[in-house]
Scaffold this active site. Structure first.
Site, PDB file in Angstrom:
ATOM      1  N   ASP A  12       0.823  -1.209   0.000  1.00 25.65           N
ATOM      2  CA  ASP A  12       0.000   0.000   0.000  1.00 25.65           C
ATOM      3  C   ASP A  12       0.862   1.266   0.000  1.00 25.65           C
ATOM      4  O   ASP A  12       1.970   1.265   0.530  1.00 25.65           O
ATOM      5  CB  ASP A  12      -0.909  -0.033   1.250  1.00 25.65           C
ATOM      6  N   ASN A  60     -10.617  -2.541  -6.314  1.00 28.15           N
ATOM      7  CA  ASN A  60      -9.792  -1.641  -7.142  1.00 28.15           C
ATOM      8  C   ASN A  60     -10.393  -1.394  -8.531  1.00 28.15           C
ATOM      9  O   ASN A  60     -10.033  -0.428  -9.200  1.00 28.15           O
ATOM     10  CB  ASN A  60      -8.362  -2.174  -7.312  1.00 28.15           C
TER      11      ASN A  60
END
Ligand code: FPP
Length: 236
Positions: A12, A60
């Site tokens: 991340d 996503n």
């Protein structure tokens, strides 16, 4: 020393890394790929047997189309570029997630390399693509229910292994160490079933800055932990 058998990583912070530099988010993903290469090599050196990377979540898909396209393009390029190295390092490629939803080119490259590395005996590198932990469990429950209905599975013999066998990860052991970069301390729908007894390691470092030393730090921290699996220290 005790090396984790299965390391999973939530990579991340690519976007924030780029934004801090006044650059577009895609710049962060490009640099994120460099970290992927470094960490795959480093995990292999540590003789980690399974490395699983959260490369693209089901959620996503909701990002701006340009960013999704960039990530898919980077995947194809990386798979093509890294193929030789995977072979040379005896690494076996694997994927988990709803692969059918990926663009044809990604599926093609992925399928080709998975097939060409299937006899490798070193580390198994698993890419989680279009992956969601809840979706994985939902799929397993649905498949198992069908089999119970059709009397292929008998409820009297039902145990953990039946659930394991219906997950994308059926050929992988449970996770020992879960690393998340970028300072966020959450699981974000990653490997919900498989991390039941994983050690969690969070670092503030953004993924593009995550280095071999940072990976070593995570392993050292893991080695300091006492894994009791519900037992007492004395019993271990
Ligand atoms: C999280 O950062 C990262 C991703 C959603 C994608 C991870 C992808 C890569 C590292 C590159 C491609 C991977 C491979 C295996 C070739 P973010 O965009 O959520 O960052 P932010 O939280 O700072 O916005």
């Amino acid at each position: 020393m005790n090396t984790p058998n299965h390391v999973a990583i939530i990579m991340d912070g690519n976007g924030r890394w780029a934004e801090q530099k006044g650059m577009p988010r895609e710049f962060g993903h490009q640099h994120g790929v460099r970290s992927v290469k470094k960490i795959v090599e480093e995990a292999n050196k540590f003789k980690v047997k399974y490395l699983t990377l959260f490369a693209f979540s089901v959620e996503n898909w909701g990002r701006p189309s340009y960013e999704v396209e960039t990530l898919m393009r980077l995947l194809v390029e990386t798979l093509k570029d890294e193929f030789e190295d995977l072979i040379n390092n005896n690494i076996k490629l694997n994927s988990i997630g709803d692969v059918k939803s990926l663009p044809n080119e990604v599926r093609y490259e992925l399928g080709k390399i998975i097939n060409n590395t299937k006899d490798n005996t070193g580390m198994t590198l698993t890419l989680a693509l279009s992956y969601g932990g809840k979706q994985e469990i939902f799929k397993a429950v649905k498949e198992i229910s069908e089999k119970v209905k059709n009397e292929i599975i008998n409820l009297d013999n039902f145990d953990d292994s039946i659930i394991n066998d219906h997950l994308y990860t059926k050929n992988l052991p449970d996770v020992d160490l879960l690393i998340r970069t970028s300072g966020e301390q959450r699981i974000s729908n990653f490997l919900l079933w498989q991390i039941a007894y994983a050690e969690l390691y969070f670092t503030e470092t953004y993924w593009p800055d995550f280095s071999e030393e940072d990976f070593t730090d995570a392993i050292i921290e893991y080695q300091k932990r006492e894994r009791r699996f519900g037992k007492t220290s004395k019993q271990l």
